[in-house]
Design an enzyme around this catalytic site. Sequence first.
Site, PDB file in Angstrom:
ATOM      1  N   ASP A   1      34.759  52.836  42.557  1.00 60.96           N
ATOM      2  CA  ASP A   1      36.169  52.288  42.384  1.00 60.96           C
ATOM      3  C   ASP A   1      37.215  52.554  41.832  1.00 60.96           C
ATOM      4  OD1 ASP A   1      36.671  50.208  40.103  1.00 60.96           O
ATOM      5  OD2 ASP A   1      35.220  49.987  39.273  1.00 60.96           O
TER       6      ASP A   1
ATOM      7  N   SER B   1      37.680  44.826  45.577  1.00 56.59           N
ATOM      8  CA  SER B   1      39.095  43.418  45.823  1.00 56.59           C
ATOM      9  C   SER B   1      38.779  42.881  44.279  1.00 56.59           C
ATOM     10  CB  SER B   1      38.378  42.441  46.797  1.00 56.59           C
ATOM     11  OG  SER B   1      39.514  41.443  46.247  1.00 56.59           O
TER      12      SER B   1
ATOM     13  N   THR C   1      43.903  45.435  49.865  1.00 57.41           N
ATOM     14  CA  THR C   1      41.625  46.065  49.735  1.00 57.41           C
ATOM     15  C   THR C   1      41.214  44.838  50.463  1.00 57.41           C
ATOM     16  OG1 THR C   1      43.155  46.274  47.719  1.00 57.41           O
ATOM     17  CG2 THR C   1      40.541  46.085  47.917  1.00 57.41           C
TER      18      THR C   1
ATOM     19  N   LYS D   1      30.210  53.530  60.647  1.00 57.40           N
ATOM     20  CA  LYS D   1      30.368  53.657  62.156  1.00 57.40           C
ATOM     21  C   LYS D   1      29.714  55.224  62.032  1.00 57.40           C
ATOM     22  CE  LYS D   1      32.672  54.085  66.086  1.00 57.40           C
ATOM     23  NZ  LYS D   1      34.462  54.235  66.155  1.00 57.40           N
ATOM     24  N   ARG D   2      31.003  55.577  60.919  1.00 57.72           N
ATOM     25  CA  ARG D   2      30.423  56.761  61.476  1.00 57.72           C
ATOM     26  C   ARG D   2      29.484  57.745  60.515  1.00 57.72           C
ATOM     27  NH1 ARG D   2      31.546  61.969  58.155  1.00 57.72           N
ATOM     28  NH2 ARG D   2      32.302  60.282  56.226  1.00 57.72           N
TER      29      ARG D   2
ATOM     30  N   TYR E   1      44.118  36.459  49.129  1.00 53.38           N
ATOM     31  CA  TYR E   1      42.596  36.326  48.805  1.00 53.38           C
ATOM     32  C   TYR E   1      41.278  35.845  49.486  1.00 53.38           C
ATOM     33  CZ  TYR E   1      37.809  36.480  46.537  1.00 53.38           C
ATOM     34  OH  TYR E   1      36.921  36.933  45.526  1.00 53.38           O
TER      35      TYR E   1
ATOM     36  N   GLU F   1      30.993  48.181  68.159  1.00 49.28           N
ATOM     37  CA  GLU F   1      30.397  49.933  67.497  1.00 49.28           C
ATOM     38  C   GLU F   1      28.735  49.831  67.136  1.00 49.28           C
ATOM     39  OE1 GLU F   1      32.319  52.217  68.474  1.00 49.28           O
ATOM     40  OE2 GLU F   1      34.716  51.308  68.354  1.00 49.28           O
TER      41      GLU F   1
HETATM   42  O1  LIG Z   1      41.644  28.914  31.533  1.00 45.07           O
HETATM   43  C1  LIG Z   1      40.999  28.395  33.205  1.00 45.07           C
HETATM   44  C2  LIG Z   1      40.811  29.332  34.083  1.00 45.07           C
HETATM   45  C3  LIG Z   1      40.021  27.981  35.203  1.00 45.07           C
HETATM   46  N1  LIG Z   1      40.930  26.471  35.178  1.00 45.07           N
HETATM   47  C4  LIG Z   1      39.781  25.799  36.077  1.00 45.07           C
HETATM   48  O2  LIG Z   1      38.751  25.820  36.590  1.00 45.07           O
HETATM   49  C5  LIG Z   1      38.055  26.222  38.151  1.00 45.07           C
HETATM   50  C6  LIG Z   1      37.758  27.571  38.417  1.00 45.07           C
HETATM   51  O3  LIG Z   1      38.791  28.593  38.003  1.00 45.07           O
HETATM   52  P1  LIG Z   1      38.197  30.465  38.099  1.00 45.07           P
HETATM   53  O4  LIG Z   1      39.457  31.320  38.288  1.00 45.07           O
HETATM   54  O5  LIG Z   1      37.093  30.473  37.496  1.00 45.07           O
HETATM   55  O6  LIG Z   1      37.608  30.598  39.580  1.00 45.07           O
HETATM   56  P2  LIG Z   1      37.684  29.727  41.431  1.00 45.07           P
HETATM   57  O7  LIG Z   1      36.463  28.668  41.431  1.00 45.07           O
HETATM   58  O8  LIG Z   1      38.862  29.622  41.193  1.00 45.07           O
HETATM   59  O9  LIG Z   1      37.741  30.953  41.989  1.00 45.07           O
HETATM   60  C7  LIG Z   1      36.889  31.877  41.794  1.00 45.07           C
HETATM   61  O10 LIG Z   1      35.820  31.761  42.781  1.00 45.07           O
HETATM   62  C8  LIG Z   1      34.896  32.070  43.489  1.00 45.07           C
HETATM   63  C9  LIG Z   1      35.251  33.685  44.004  1.00 45.07           C
HETATM   64  O11 LIG Z   1      35.237  34.156  44.854  1.00 45.07           O
HETATM   65  C10 LIG Z   1      36.251  34.101  42.528  1.00 45.07           C
HETATM   66  O12 LIG Z   1      35.099  34.446  41.227  1.00 45.07           O
HETATM   67  C11 LIG Z   1      37.153  33.176  41.711  1.00 45.07           C
HETATM   68  O13 LIG Z   1      37.773  33.461  42.507  1.00 45.07           O
HETATM   69  C12 LIG Z   1      39.307  26.094  38.628  1.00 45.07           C
HETATM   70  O14 LIG Z   1      39.227  24.167  39.115  1.00 45.07           O
HETATM   71  C13 LIG Z   1      40.630  26.631  37.611  1.00 45.07           C
HETATM   72  O15 LIG Z   1      41.510  25.863  37.994  1.00 45.07           O
HETATM   73  C14 LIG Z   1      40.731  26.248  33.943  1.00 45.07           C
HETATM   74  O16 LIG Z   1      40.578  24.912  34.037  1.00 45.07           O
HETATM   75  N2  LIG Z   1      40.596  27.286  32.752  1.00 45.07           N
END
Ligand SMILES: O=c1ccn([C@@H]2O[C@H](COP(=O)(O)OP(=O)(O)O[C@H]3OC[C@@H](O)[C@H](O)[C@H]3O)[C@@H](O)[C@H]2O)c(=O)[nH]1
EC number: 4.1.1.35
Length: 316
Positions: free
Chosen positions: A15, A57, A74, A87-88, A127, A145
């Site tokens: 980490d 990530s 990342t 692979k290694r 992302y 590979e």
């Molecule tokens: O305070 C908030 C935070 C988020 N939201 C909304 O809640 C929904 C979920 O939002 P989050 O930020 O929790 O997560 P998202 O679904 O957008 O993204 C997630 O997708 C799947 C995973 O890969 C990741 O954990 C993350 O990218 C979205 O529509 C967002 O706009 C709110 O309404 N209020």
Amino acid sequence: YTCLMMDGHEVTVVDNFFTGRKRNVEHWIGHENFELINHDVVEPLYIEVDQIYHLASPASPPNYMYNPIKTLKTNTIGTLNMLGLAKRVGARLLLASTSEVYGDPEVHPQNEEYWGHVNPIGPRACYDEGKRVAETMCYAYMKQEGVEVRVARIFNTFGSRMHMNDGRVVSNFILQALQGEPLTVYGTGSQTRAFQYVSDLVNGLVLLMNSNISSPVNLGNPEEHTILEFARLIKSLVGNRSQIQFLPEAQDDPQRRRPDIRKAKMMLGWEPVVPLEEGLNKTIQYFNRELEHQANNQYIPKPKAARMKKGRPRHN
Ligand SMILES: O=c1ccn([C@@H]2O[C@H](COP(=O)(O)OP(=O)(O)O[C@H]3OC[C@@H](O)[C@H](O)[C@H]3O)[C@@H](O)[C@H]2O)c(=O)[nH]1
């Protein structure tokens, strides 16, 4: 739920602590099967292992958008390094991919055949596209590979040990409700998500790693709700009178998301078992303890010692 160390595996946690925390693993320090390395996968890593869970990530949108170039490095260079390691040493690699590879989906619910609908230059691209190319890399290493790969497309997940500043919706809403602040809904709240509890995900990841399925597998809980419904549910579980505050919608926010998990059910015998309310209650308890911990561990700076003035002769 499944625990690799309790099952007798030697686990090396790698980490860089960008979003991770030492507190999340401190109870393992000293265990004979546990090792912790402070390392960033963007740099090569030379260790001996049989299996690699490549989970590196940031996953929360505010975290991954904070430094998009780092997120890209990342997911690209980091994934190349982990595949190179696999692979290694002849290890099997499981990639933590995401439902975000489906973008703002035009197919509902999303099954593994769907190619997705992603904006390659939007704010989420570092992302979404990072994970998409990470999947591409896995299959290139498999084909060219012979590296054994597993790809989990992880849908929205929550639970204990989330960071207080994570920024995703479940932790935001719970912390807001616990502190009597308004719950911040982005947009109208009519967008939907389906949330799984972290222990269900862990079970799915270990089952997938030890299966013979090299193609992508969705892991998520298909119970879908609007974000407004989540806000109301969390308010009622916490039991206070927080308001709901509507803020501008997030750019490129997926409007509907729900996993089709028929493949995981059929091929892994896996499905989520923790009901939403039970998972939420556990997480509410966890954040309650976190808030107490924070209140009891405020850093109180000591009064500063008077500073030596420059230019004056010192008499020791
Ligand atoms: O305070 C908030 C935070 C988020 N939201 C909304 O809640 C929904 C979920 O939002 P989050 O930020 O929790 O997560 P998202 O679904 O957008 O993204 C997630 O997708 C799947 C995973 O890969 C990741 O954990 C993350 O990218 C979205 O529509 C967002 O706009 C709110 O309404 N209020």
